[in-house]
Write a protein that holds these residues in place. Sequence first.
Motif: not given
Length: 274
Positions: A216-222, A264-267, A257-258
């Motif tokens: 998921q780092l690909k989408g998280l970091l753009g 969303f992760l914190i939510f 993106n990050f």
Amino acid sequence: MREQRVQLNLEETGQTERSQWVLDSPNPPPLWKKLLSSVKETILPHGNKFCFSSKKKTFCGHAVSFLKCLFPILTWIRDYTASKFKDDLLAGLTLASLCLPQSIGYANLAKVDPEYGLYTSIVPPFIYALMGSSREIAVGPVAVVSMLLSSLVQKVEDPVANPLGYRNFIFTVTFFTGIFQAAFGIFRLGFLVDFLSHAALVGFMAGAAIIIGLQQLKGLLGISHFTTKTDAISVLVSVCKSLHHQITTGEKWSPLNFVLGCSFLIFLLITRFM
């Protein structure tokens, strides 16, 4: 008084038998006996009113008993009411709202077209409704299987250079997987899980969680250029190289993106403990 003495004697006898059983425990049955008993449980179900042990039953009665053992829906469909159907319909709609987009994501992980992900989320529940016996088990693809399938198959067929051959190879692997799973279910071979140690299961689940998180780092970091490998070292090296390349070459990279992903992760973490 006499009853108390009899009870004490029974307790002492039971303790003696238990201690003797612990000191001289019986050997576990061999594997062939377990396989034979599993086949008998399928063909000759014990402990219910559909058992074949009755000599008065005809061939049709035996066939019906076998079908009821193989398809549990034939047993409980008689007691199925409209209220139960309403509850199942609401549960099905709720799960479909989650499974349908999730199955498309699994198809992307396996590097196949999105419609195949929809097939794997729609067809298995229909089959399991006829042959399944558990109300809680989840049926369908998972992220780990999709990732492992794509990482292994693309070593044989390149999904970019030969997409048709890659897709046919995926179909072949899933076909034989389905044959093995059907055989395990029909012959009640679930006891084979006992041969897997707890450490192996825990390690597999922990490793799967790490692999999914790293992917998921690909989408998280753009990141636009990302590795196709799934091991932790290759993924971390690819992340560092991609970020260094985008920052040093002046390639467009948006940190929003990050920020959005972490929000969303914190939510999700907050709502989990609420």
